[in-house]
Design an enzyme around this catalytic site. Structure first.
Site, PDB file in Angstrom:
ATOM      1  N   LYS A   1      63.472 -32.540  10.085  1.00 20.72           N
ATOM      2  CA  LYS A   1      64.317 -33.787  10.488  1.00 20.72           C
ATOM      3  C   LYS A   1      65.820 -33.624  10.282  1.00 20.72           C
ATOM      4  O   LYS A   1      66.617 -33.795  11.354  1.00 20.72           O
ATOM      5  CB  LYS A   1      63.619 -34.910   9.917  1.00 20.72           C
ATOM      6  CG  LYS A   1      64.690 -36.131  10.116  1.00 20.72           C
ATOM      7  CD  LYS A   1      64.659 -36.795  11.291  1.00 20.72           C
ATOM      8  CE  LYS A   1      65.860 -37.654  11.303  1.00 20.72           C
ATOM      9  NZ  LYS A   1      66.051 -38.653  12.865  1.00 20.72           N
TER      10      LYS A   1
ATOM     11  N   LYS B   1      74.450 -41.301   5.738  1.00 16.03           N
ATOM     12  CA  LYS B   1      73.293 -40.642   4.615  1.00 16.03           C
ATOM     13  C   LYS B   1      72.669 -39.453   5.476  1.00 16.03           C
ATOM     14  O   LYS B   1      72.479 -38.724   4.420  1.00 16.03           O
ATOM     15  CB  LYS B   1      72.244 -41.940   4.616  1.00 16.03           C
ATOM     16  CG  LYS B   1      71.075 -41.468   3.758  1.00 16.03           C
ATOM     17  CD  LYS B   1      69.952 -42.204   4.186  1.00 16.03           C
ATOM     18  CE  LYS B   1      69.254 -41.776   5.533  1.00 16.03           C
ATOM     19  NZ  LYS B   1      67.792 -42.178   5.808  1.00 16.03           N
TER      20      LYS B   1
HETATM   21  P1  NAD Z   1      67.307 -50.436   9.446  1.00 20.46           P
HETATM   22  O1  NAD Z   1      68.261 -50.539   8.546  1.00 20.46           O
HETATM   23  O2  NAD Z   1      67.427 -50.962  10.814  1.00 20.46           O
HETATM   24  O3  NAD Z   1      65.883 -51.201   8.985  1.00 20.46           O
HETATM   25  C1  NAD Z   1      65.396 -50.896   7.461  1.00 20.46           C
HETATM   26  C2  NAD Z   1      64.596 -52.224   7.031  1.00 20.46           C
HETATM   27  O4  NAD Z   1      64.213 -52.029   5.615  1.00 20.46           O
HETATM   28  C3  NAD Z   1      65.510 -53.278   7.143  1.00 20.46           C
HETATM   29  O5  NAD Z   1      64.711 -54.262   7.932  1.00 20.46           O
HETATM   30  C4  NAD Z   1      65.538 -53.724   5.730  1.00 20.46           C
HETATM   31  O6  NAD Z   1      65.464 -55.359   5.649  1.00 20.46           O
HETATM   32  C5  NAD Z   1      64.279 -53.303   5.079  1.00 20.46           C
HETATM   33  N1  NAD Z   1      64.321 -52.908   3.642  1.00 20.46           N
HETATM   34  C6  NAD Z   1      65.267 -52.556   2.889  1.00 20.46           C
HETATM   35  N2  NAD Z   1      64.726 -52.299   1.756  1.00 20.46           N
HETATM   36  C7  NAD Z   1      63.592 -52.904   1.483  1.00 20.46           C
HETATM   37  C8  NAD Z   1      62.653 -53.037   0.522  1.00 20.46           C
HETATM   38  N3  NAD Z   1      63.068 -52.732  -0.564  1.00 20.46           N
HETATM   39  N4  NAD Z   1      61.425 -53.700   0.914  1.00 20.46           N
HETATM   40  C9  NAD Z   1      61.103 -54.161   2.127  1.00 20.46           C
HETATM   41  N5  NAD Z   1      62.045 -53.796   3.143  1.00 20.46           N
HETATM   42  C10 NAD Z   1      63.193 -53.293   2.874  1.00 20.46           C
HETATM   43  O7  NAD Z   1      67.155 -48.948   9.617  1.00 20.46           O
HETATM   44  P2  NAD Z   1      66.515 -47.963  10.698  1.00 20.46           P
HETATM   45  O8  NAD Z   1      67.702 -47.650  11.642  1.00 20.46           O
HETATM   46  O9  NAD Z   1      65.246 -48.718  11.346  1.00 20.46           O
HETATM   47  O10 NAD Z   1      65.917 -46.563  10.048  1.00 20.46           O
HETATM   48  C11 NAD Z   1      65.024 -46.754   9.357  1.00 20.46           C
HETATM   49  C12 NAD Z   1      64.802 -45.194   8.791  1.00 20.46           C
HETATM   50  O11 NAD Z   1      64.536 -44.482   9.812  1.00 20.46           O
HETATM   51  C13 NAD Z   1      65.851 -44.681   8.026  1.00 20.46           C
HETATM   52  O12 NAD Z   1      65.558 -43.728   6.963  1.00 20.46           O
HETATM   53  C14 NAD Z   1      66.722 -43.798   9.143  1.00 20.46           C
HETATM   54  O13 NAD Z   1      67.657 -42.731   8.997  1.00 20.46           O
HETATM   55  C15 NAD Z   1      65.545 -43.159  10.018  1.00 20.46           C
HETATM   56  N6  NAD Z   1      65.788 -43.139  11.566  1.00 20.46           N
HETATM   57  C16 NAD Z   1      66.618 -44.300  12.190  1.00 20.46           C
HETATM   58  C17 NAD Z   1      66.873 -44.057  13.659  1.00 20.46           C
HETATM   59  C18 NAD Z   1      67.566 -44.781  14.392  1.00 20.46           C
HETATM   60  O14 NAD Z   1      67.961 -44.443  15.550  1.00 20.46           O
HETATM   61  N7  NAD Z   1      67.958 -46.258  14.142  1.00 20.46           N
HETATM   62  C19 NAD Z   1      66.260 -42.718  14.172  1.00 20.46           C
HETATM   63  C20 NAD Z   1      65.636 -41.794  13.498  1.00 20.46           C
HETATM   64  C21 NAD Z   1      65.361 -41.951  11.934  1.00 20.46           C
END
Ligand code: NAD
Length: 300
Positions: free
Chosen positions: A170, A238
């Site tokens: 990844k 990150k």
């Molecule tokens: P985001 O910030 O939109 O979502 C994260 C969610 O986790 C939020 O809704 C938040 O309220 C929740 N959260 C945080 N701490 C928490 C806890 N202790 N208990 C319960 N819920 C909690 O992030 P995202 O964009 O959905 O990304 C999520 C993961 O996927 C990350 O690791 C990111 O690097 C990865 N990712 C994101 C993308 C993208 O395009 N957005 C693509 C590939 C991978």
């Protein structure tokens, strides 16, 4: 198969919706109640706490922001491992690092819980369409048991090898997203400063040897000044920090990645963690006093 999904953000929300709509018995939890309310109309049950969500289920899936958050929810009396049933599986879909993977896998192993690292690629549209690339590390037989569940959210599901292989793949691929974003903005800046309109310059790039997914997918979000709301700037930084960490641990020297990490670091400091990820491009726009906007956007 009973499933719990923790973390219903930009990626987790649409993945959870697809799992509920595929008929799985799904319980969801997020710190933000609004994110829970977005998913329950699709058939998911809302839990009041993380431990309530994971109690008694066969599979827990997590999609969370960082290694720090993942560590914080894993262990201790209020952690998910204490509440999960022996024999169940934790699948982490987050972008994470190898140290965190080893720590939580060992804790899971001690609690007789299987663990798979299964980070994703494909953006919010891939999450909505159930067409994500999923890069999986862990035991082959555990992967095989969950293949049907992965197929609900992924269009390109690959078991890559032992624990950690998913996180490594990844990071090694996502780094190109940030290198390409910075490279695209510099190429466009050169053209625009030389007198070619920004929309023309992007169209030329999209039809020449410099074309890329980033130019196609993110170029328009630079031209319209939205900087793409599907992913946070802080999470992009990150990923770059994880890249340098991984490079150090495998002994790779990556000078371009060091520069791009520094650009994202400056952008987070200047604009804020929660801004859109393409705000890294705004640093260049500010330095050149030249927004890379399409003529249509400027006129409207
Ligand atoms: P985001 O910030 O939109 O979502 C994260 C969610 O986790 C939020 O809704 C938040 O309220 C929740 N959260 C945080 N701490 C928490 C806890 N202790 N208990 C319960 N819920 C909690 O992030 P995202 O964009 O959905 O990304 C999520 C993961 O996927 C990350 O690791 C990111 O690097 C990865 N990712 C994101 C993308 C993208 O395009 N957005 C693509 C590939 C991978």
């Amino acid at each position: 198969m009973r499933v719990a999904f923790i973390g219903l953000g930009n990626m987790g929300g649409p993945m959870a919706r697809n799992i509920a709509q595929a008929g799985y018995d799904l319980t969801v939890y997020d710190l933000d109640p609004v994110k829970i309310a977005d998913v329950t109309p699709f058939g998911a049950k809302a839990a009041q706490s993380m431990t309530e969500a994971v109690a008694g289920v066969d599979v827990v899936m997590t999609s969370l922001p960082s290694p720090k958050v993942i560590r914080s929810i894993a262990s201790g009396p209020d952690g998910i491992l204490a509440a999960m049933s022996p024999g169940s599986t934790w699948i982490d879909l987050s972008t994470n690092n190898l140290d965190c993977e080893r720590e939580i896998r060992e804790l899971a192993h001690a609690a007789h819980i299987d663990f798979l690292d299964a980070p994703i690629s494909g953006g919010t549209e891939g999450a909505a369409q159930g067409s994500l690339t999923i890069m999986i590390g862990g035991k082959a037989e555990v992967f095989a048991r969950h293949k049907a569940l992965f197929d609900v959210i992924g269009g390109n599901v690959q078991h890559l090898g032992p624990h950690g292989a998913g996180y490594v793949a990844k990071i090694a691929q996502v780094v190109l997203c940030y290198l390409h974003s910075v490279a695209l903005s510099e190429a466009m800046m050169l053209g625009v400063k030389g007198g070619v309109p920004a929309d023309t310059m992007l169209a030329i790039i999209q039809n020449s040897t410099g074309r890329s997914y980033v130019a196609d997918r993110y170029g328009p979000a630079i031209l319209n000044g939205s900087y793409d709301p599907g992913f946070a700037l802080g999470l992009a930084h990150k990923d770059m920090a994880l890249t340098l960490e991984l490079a150090k641990s495998v002994g790779a020297t990556l000078p371009m990645c060091e520069q791009v990490e520094s650009i994202y670091d400056q952008a987070v400091k200047k604009y804020g963690f929660d801004e859109n990820h393409l705000m890294a491009v705004k640093l260049l726009e500010d330095a050149n006093d030249m927004p890379l906007r399409s003529a249509a956007f400027v006129q409207s």
